[in-house]
Scaffold this motif. Sequence first.
Motif, PDB file in Angstrom:
ATOM      1  N   ASP A  70       0.936  -1.419  -0.008  1.00 53.30           N
ATOM      2  CA  ASP A  70       0.098  -0.073  -0.167  1.00 53.30           C
ATOM      3  C   ASP A  70       0.829   1.101  -0.032  1.00 53.30           C
ATOM      4  N   GLU A  71       1.945   1.251   0.914  1.00 57.50           N
ATOM      5  CA  GLU A  71       2.775   2.474   1.021  1.00 57.50           C
ATOM      6  C   GLU A  71       3.265   2.552  -0.323  1.00 57.50           C
ATOM      7  N   THR A  72       3.785   1.557  -1.062  1.00 53.70           N
ATOM      8  CA  THR A  72       4.489   1.794  -2.317  1.00 53.70           C
ATOM      9  C   THR A  72       3.501   2.354  -3.471  1.00 53.70           C
ATOM     10  N   MET A  73       2.344   1.770  -3.450  1.00 48.83           N
ATOM     11  CA  MET A  73       1.533   2.414  -4.476  1.00 48.83           C
ATOM     12  C   MET A  73       1.137   3.804  -4.161  1.00 48.83           C
ATOM     13  N   LEU A  74       0.987   4.116  -2.829  1.00 50.98           N
ATOM     14  CA  LEU A  74       0.727   5.845  -2.584  1.00 50.98           C
ATOM     15  C   LEU A  74       2.102   6.418  -2.883  1.00 50.98           C
ATOM     16  N   ASP A  75       3.369   5.964  -2.912  1.00 46.65           N
ATOM     17  CA  ASP A  75       4.467   6.672  -3.087  1.00 46.65           C
ATOM     18  C   ASP A  75       4.660   6.888  -4.684  1.00 46.65           C
ATOM     19  N   VAL A  76       4.355   5.717  -5.345  1.00 47.72           N
ATOM     20  CA  VAL A  76       4.071   5.959  -6.859  1.00 47.72           C
ATOM     21  C   VAL A  76       3.449   6.717  -7.324  1.00 47.72           C
ATOM     22  N   LEU A  77       2.209   6.844  -6.850  1.00 47.37           N
ATOM     23  CA  LEU A  77       1.518   7.927  -7.336  1.00 47.37           C
ATOM     24  C   LEU A  77       1.578   9.220  -7.296  1.00 47.37           C
ATOM     25  N   GLN A  78       2.261   9.515  -5.969  1.00 44.68           N
ATOM     26  CA  GLN A  78       2.662  10.788  -5.548  1.00 44.68           C
ATOM     27  C   GLN A  78       3.953  11.132  -6.452  1.00 44.68           C
ATOM     28  N   LEU A  79       4.908  10.391  -6.880  1.00 45.62           N
ATOM     29  CA  LEU A  79       5.850  10.600  -7.360  1.00 45.62           C
ATOM     30  C   LEU A  79       5.793  10.907  -8.821  1.00 45.62           C
ATOM     31  N   PHE A  80       4.426  10.469  -9.360  1.00 48.32           N
ATOM     32  CA  PHE A  80       3.938  10.960 -10.840  1.00 48.32           C
ATOM     33  C   PHE A  80       3.119  12.089 -10.653  1.00 48.32           C
ATOM     34  N   GLY A  81       2.943  12.617  -9.556  1.00 46.54           N
ATOM     35  CA  GLY A  81       2.052  13.980  -9.362  1.00 46.54           C
ATOM     36  C   GLY A  81       0.479  13.437  -9.254  1.00 46.54           C
ATOM     37  N   ASN A  82       0.207  12.424  -8.930  1.00 46.86           N
ATOM     38  CA  ASN A  82      -1.321  12.055  -8.945  1.00 46.86           C
ATOM     39  C   ASN A  82      -1.779  11.852  -7.611  1.00 46.86           C
ATOM     40  N   ASP A  83      -1.627  13.063  -7.054  1.00 43.87           N
ATOM     41  CA  ASP A  83      -1.921  13.335  -5.563  1.00 43.87           C
ATOM     42  C   ASP A  83      -3.237  13.117  -5.353  1.00 43.87           C
ATOM     43  N   ASP A  84      -4.233  13.585  -6.337  1.00 49.47           N
ATOM     44  CA  ASP A  84      -5.562  13.248  -5.933  1.00 49.47           C
ATOM     45  C   ASP A  84      -6.222  11.590  -5.923  1.00 49.47           C
ATOM     46  N   LEU A  85      -5.306  10.842  -6.845  1.00 51.24           N
ATOM     47  CA  LEU A  85      -5.728   9.595  -6.834  1.00 51.24           C
ATOM     48  C   LEU A  85      -5.106   8.833  -5.836  1.00 51.24           C
ATOM     49  N   ALA A  86      -3.877   9.457  -5.211  1.00 51.17           N
ATOM     50  CA  ALA A  86      -3.244   8.857  -4.280  1.00 51.17           C
ATOM     51  C   ALA A  86      -4.025   9.023  -2.869  1.00 51.17           C
ATOM     52  N   PHE A  87      -4.825  10.112  -2.917  1.00 52.44           N
ATOM     53  CA  PHE A  87      -5.687  10.522  -1.778  1.00 52.44           C
ATOM     54  C   PHE A  87      -6.882   9.584  -1.791  1.00 52.44           C
ATOM     55  N   VAL A  88      -7.523   9.296  -3.076  1.00 49.35           N
ATOM     56  CA  VAL A  88      -8.499   8.079  -3.004  1.00 49.35           C
ATOM     57  C   VAL A  88      -7.911   6.785  -2.704  1.00 49.35           C
ATOM     58  N   VAL A  89      -6.766   6.472  -3.114  1.00 50.55           N
ATOM     59  CA  VAL A  89      -6.437   5.016  -2.845  1.00 50.55           C
ATOM     60  C   VAL A  89      -6.072   5.042  -1.228  1.00 50.55           C
ATOM     61  N   ALA A  90      -5.646   6.313  -0.804  1.00 56.91           N
ATOM     62  CA  ALA A  90      -5.377   6.298   0.845  1.00 56.91           C
ATOM     63  C   ALA A  90      -6.763   6.014   1.395  1.00 56.91           C
ATOM     64  N   ASP A  91      -7.867   6.519   1.017  1.00 54.47           N
ATOM     65  CA  ASP A  91      -9.275   6.432   1.432  1.00 54.47           C
ATOM     66  C   ASP A  91      -9.818   4.788   1.362  1.00 54.47           C
ATOM     67  N   GLU A  92      -9.239   4.241   0.430  1.00 52.05           N
ATOM     68  CA  GLU A  92      -9.810   2.683   0.151  1.00 52.05           C
ATOM     69  C   GLU A  92      -8.773   2.035   1.315  1.00 52.05           C
ATOM     70  N   ILE A  93      -7.563   2.375   1.379  1.00 43.77           N
ATOM     71  CA  ILE A  93      -6.700   1.549   2.248  1.00 43.77           C
ATOM     72  C   ILE A  93      -7.207   1.829   3.807  1.00 43.77           C
ATOM     73  N   ARG A  94      -7.792   3.016   4.141  1.00 43.58           N
ATOM     74  CA  ARG A  94      -8.192   2.995   5.312  1.00 43.58           C
ATOM     75  C   ARG A  94      -9.504   2.084   5.686  1.00 43.58           C
ATOM     76  N   LYS A  95     -10.496   2.042   4.410  1.00 40.55           N
ATOM     77  CA  LYS A  95     -11.475   1.467   4.732  1.00 40.55           C
ATOM     78  C   LYS A  95     -11.400  -0.076   4.948  1.00 40.55           C
ATOM     79  N   PHE A  96     -10.105  -0.730   4.314  1.00 35.14           N
ATOM     80  CA  PHE A  96     -10.096  -2.103   4.614  1.00 35.14           C
ATOM     81  C   PHE A  96      -8.847  -2.433   5.724  1.00 35.14           C
TER      82      PHE A  96
END
Length: 98
Positions: A70-96
């Motif tokens: 999960d952390e790797t996925m968030l880091d990769v998204l942020q590295l490419f400037g996909n902060d909004d998508l990283a935020f959505v992914v972080a919400d999904e991580i919190r859910k599960f």
Amino acid sequence: MEFKNIEEQIIQKYKDDENFMIRLFVQWCANHKLNPQTLYQQAYPEQQENLALKEIMESDDGFEELHIDDETMLDVLQLFGNDDLAFVVADEIRKFTS
């Protein structure tokens, strides 16, 4: 002439890396039984369908057995400037993880 070749190589490398990031995102979603298009649309509701995402989802690229942390996925998204998508992914991580 030589400068143009280097510039083209840099652009191609970025595109290749971006496609790899999309593949990781698609696989991460598959690992968690989530729809990548749905998450992408939540992050970027004003955008049209992402053709690169669609193409990668339709291709069979052999990532089925790859586990993406999960952390790797968030880091990769942020590295490419996909902060909004990283935020959505972080919400999904919190859910599960709750």
